[in-house]
Design a protein around this motif. Structure first.
Motif, PDB file in Angstrom:
ATOM      1  N   MET A   1       0.825  -1.196   0.000  1.00 55.57           N
ATOM      2  CA  MET A   1       0.000   0.000   0.000  1.00 55.57           C
ATOM      3  C   MET A   1       0.864   1.253   0.000  1.00 55.57           C
ATOM      4  N   LYS A   2       0.266   2.333  -0.419  1.00 56.04           N
ATOM      5  CA  LYS A   2       0.935   3.613  -0.505  1.00 56.04           C
ATOM      6  C   LYS A   2       1.066   4.272   0.874  1.00 56.04           C
ATOM      7  N   GLN A   3       2.219   4.899   1.094  1.00 54.60           N
ATOM      8  CA  GLN A   3       2.454   5.604   2.354  1.00 54.60           C
ATOM      9  C   GLN A   3       1.466   6.761   2.496  1.00 54.60           C
ATOM     10  N   LYS A   4       0.932   6.938   3.699  1.00 55.38           N
ATOM     11  CA  LYS A   4      -0.049   8.000   3.976  1.00 55.38           C
ATOM     12  C   LYS A   4       0.629   9.366   3.987  1.00 55.38           C
ATOM     13  N   THR A   5      -0.159  10.389   3.659  1.00 58.29           N
ATOM     14  CA  THR A   5       0.326  11.766   3.719  1.00 58.29           C
ATOM     15  C   THR A   5      -0.184  12.422   5.005  1.00 58.29           C
ATOM     16  N   GLN A  94       5.939   9.107   8.037  1.00 63.58           N
ATOM     17  CA  GLN A  94       5.910   7.950   8.928  1.00 63.58           C
ATOM     18  C   GLN A  94       5.869   8.526  10.334  1.00 63.58           C
ATOM     19  N   ILE A  95       5.139   7.869  11.229  1.00 61.36           N
ATOM     20  CA  ILE A  95       4.934   8.415  12.568  1.00 61.36           C
ATOM     21  C   ILE A  95       5.011   7.307  13.611  1.00 61.36           C
ATOM     22  N   TYR A  96       5.431   7.692  14.818  1.00 62.49           N
ATOM     23  CA  TYR A  96       5.517   6.769  15.949  1.00 62.49           C
ATOM     24  C   TYR A  96       5.214   7.545  17.230  1.00 62.49           C
ATOM     25  N   CYS A  97       4.488   6.915  18.141  1.00 55.99           N
ATOM     26  CA  CYS A  97       4.270   7.460  19.482  1.00 55.99           C
ATOM     27  C   CYS A  97       4.537   6.334  20.474  1.00 55.99           C
ATOM     28  N   GLY A  98       5.091   6.669  21.619  1.00 59.01           N
ATOM     29  CA  GLY A  98       5.435   5.666  22.615  1.00 59.01           C
ATOM     30  C   GLY A  98       4.305   5.247  23.533  1.00 59.01           C
ATOM     31  N   CYS A  99       3.108   5.808  23.367  1.00 59.40           N
ATOM     32  CA  CYS A  99       2.010   5.485  24.288  1.00 59.40           C
ATOM     33  C   CYS A  99       1.411   4.096  23.997  1.00 59.40           C
ATOM     34  N   PRO A 100       0.790   3.483  25.009  1.00 58.74           N
ATOM     35  CA  PRO A 100       0.180   2.156  24.825  1.00 58.74           C
ATOM     36  C   PRO A 100      -0.937   2.148  23.782  1.00 58.74           C
ATOM     37  N   ASP A 101      -1.729   3.219  23.689  1.00 59.14           N
ATOM     38  CA  ASP A 101      -2.807   3.273  22.708  1.00 59.14           C
ATOM     39  C   ASP A 101      -2.246   3.152  21.297  1.00 59.14           C
ATOM     40  N   PHE A 102      -1.171   3.855  21.027  1.00 61.11           N
ATOM     41  CA  PHE A 102      -0.532   3.783  19.711  1.00 61.11           C
ATOM     42  C   PHE A 102      -0.011   2.375  19.464  1.00 61.11           C
ATOM     43  N   LYS A 103       0.677   1.836  20.465  1.00 62.75           N
ATOM     44  CA  LYS A 103       1.275   0.509  20.309  1.00 62.75           C
ATOM     45  C   LYS A 103       0.227  -0.555  20.034  1.00 62.75           C
ATOM     46  N   TYR A 104      -0.842  -0.552  20.819  1.00 62.39           N
ATOM     47  CA  TYR A 104      -1.791  -1.658  20.732  1.00 62.39           C
ATOM     48  C   TYR A 104      -2.969  -1.429  19.789  1.00 62.39           C
ATOM     49  N   ARG A 105      -3.156  -0.208  19.281  1.00 60.92           N
ATOM     50  CA  ARG A 105      -4.279   0.017  18.374  1.00 60.92           C
ATOM     51  C   ARG A 105      -3.899   0.670  17.053  1.00 60.92           C
ATOM     52  N   TYR A 108      -0.105  -1.415  14.093  1.00 60.31           N
ATOM     53  CA  TYR A 108      -0.356  -2.473  13.114  1.00 60.31           C
ATOM     54  C   TYR A 108      -0.888  -1.906  11.800  1.00 60.31           C
ATOM     55  N   ASN A 109      -1.906  -1.046  11.892  1.00 60.14           N
ATOM     56  CA  ASN A 109      -2.502  -0.479  10.676  1.00 60.14           C
ATOM     57  C   ASN A 109      -1.560   0.488   9.970  1.00 60.14           C
ATOM     58  N   LEU A 110      -0.772   1.241  10.724  1.00 61.39           N
ATOM     59  CA  LEU A 110       0.208   2.134  10.101  1.00 61.39           C
ATOM     60  C   LEU A 110       1.296   1.331   9.389  1.00 61.39           C
ATOM     61  N   GLU A 111       1.699   0.222   9.975  1.00 65.30           N
ATOM     62  CA  GLU A 111       2.716  -0.636   9.357  1.00 65.30           C
ATOM     63  C   GLU A 111       2.227  -1.155   8.005  1.00 65.30           C
ATOM     64  N   LYS A 112       0.954  -1.476   7.908  1.00 69.91           N
ATOM     65  CA  LYS A 112       0.392  -1.998   6.658  1.00 69.91           C
ATOM     66  C   LYS A 112       0.455  -0.970   5.520  1.00 69.91           C
ATOM     67  N   THR A 113       0.490   0.319   5.858  1.00 67.74           N
ATOM     68  CA  THR A 113       0.542   1.365   4.834  1.00 67.74           C
ATOM     69  C   THR A 113       1.926   2.013   4.745  1.00 67.74           C
ATOM     70  N   ASP A 114       2.926   1.378   5.353  1.00 65.70           N
ATOM     71  CA  ASP A 114       4.294   1.910   5.366  1.00 65.70           C
ATOM     72  C   ASP A 114       4.345   3.308   5.974  1.00 65.70           C
ATOM     73  N   SER A 115       3.473   3.577   6.931  1.00 69.19           N
ATOM     74  CA  SER A 115       3.409   4.887   7.577  1.00 69.19           C
ATOM     75  C   SER A 115       3.851   4.831   9.041  1.00 69.19           C
ATOM     76  N   LEU A 116       4.417   3.712   9.454  1.00 65.27           N
ATOM     77  CA  LEU A 116       4.915   3.563  10.816  1.00 65.27           C
ATOM     78  C   LEU A 116       6.405   3.866  10.824  1.00 65.27           C
ATOM     79  N   PHE A 117       6.813   4.850  11.620  1.00 67.65           N
ATOM     80  CA  PHE A 117       8.234   5.155  11.759  1.00 67.65           C
ATOM     81  C   PHE A 117       8.825   4.151  12.728  1.00 67.65           C
ATOM     82  N   LYS A 118       9.915   3.523  12.301  1.00 69.82           N
ATOM     83  CA  LYS A 118      10.550   2.539  13.179  1.00 69.82           C
ATOM     84  C   LYS A 118      12.047   2.467  12.888  1.00 69.82           C
ATOM     85  N   ASN A 119      12.781   2.241  13.931  1.00 70.73           N
ATOM     86  CA  ASN A 119      14.186   1.896  13.834  1.00 70.73           C
ATOM     87  C   ASN A 119      14.360   0.668  14.724  1.00 70.73           C
TER      88      ASN A 119
END
Length: 164
Positions: A1-5, A94-105, A108-119
């Motif tokens: 899928m295409k990365q989100k804007t 690409q975006i990342y937040c350290g809170c539990p809501d971001f992690k658990y909800r 996953y969906n951001l990763e599917k669209t290549d919009s999850l920032f991760k190292n």
């Protein structure tokens, strides 16, 4: 899928999250510059394209977001530089937040669209949240902290883009 804007992520956020994000305060901690070297495949492709080989350049913003309950979270936003200073809505991120809501909800969906920032460090923090579907479905792709961080970026877009 295409990365989100930026525009797509803000536009897909439900009203309740937008309202909750309004109680958050955001401050820029640091700006990083990432230069990705061209891969062997990129070099091969450049033989058949005009214009030669181009390295990729990104801006990464580390923001501190404090919610109404005084919890503080780090939010990372990785985006392309914008030399026009006006094209925030169509800028892929690409975006990342350290809170539990971001992690658990959200992760996953951001990763599917290549919009999850991760190292490597952030991948370890997220663990199976990247590959396992959330138990509780969410309509939006962002937590209130990441919405607040994106709003801050949009409000300060031209000034932060001038730093490049």
């Amino acid at each position: 899928m295409k990365q989100k804007t930026i525009g797509e992520l803000i536009g897909s956020t439900e009203a309740a999250r937008l309202e909750k994000a309004g109680s958050c305060t955001v401050s820029l901690e640091r700006t990083y510059h990432e230069l990705k070297r061209a891969t062997v495949l990129d070099r091969f492709k450049s033989l058949f394209k005009s214009g030669g080989m181009i390295n990729e350049y990104y801006l990464i913003f580390k923001l501190k977001v404090t919610s109404g309950s005084r919890s503080t979270w780090e939010v990372y936003i990785r985006t392309n530089p914008d030399f026009n200073l006006m094209e925030w809505e169509s800028n892929p991120i690409q975006i990342y937040c350290g809170c539990p809501d971001f992690k658990y909800r959200c992760a996953y969906n951001l990763e599917k669209t290549d919009s999850l920032f991760k190292n490597e460090r952030l991948k370890a923090e997220l663990g199976p949240a990247i590959t396992e579907k959330p138990k509780r479905a969410t309509e939006g792709l962002l937590c209130k902290h990441s919405v607040a961080a994106l709003r801050w970026l949009v409000s300060n877009y031209s000034s932060v883009m001038k730093t490049i």
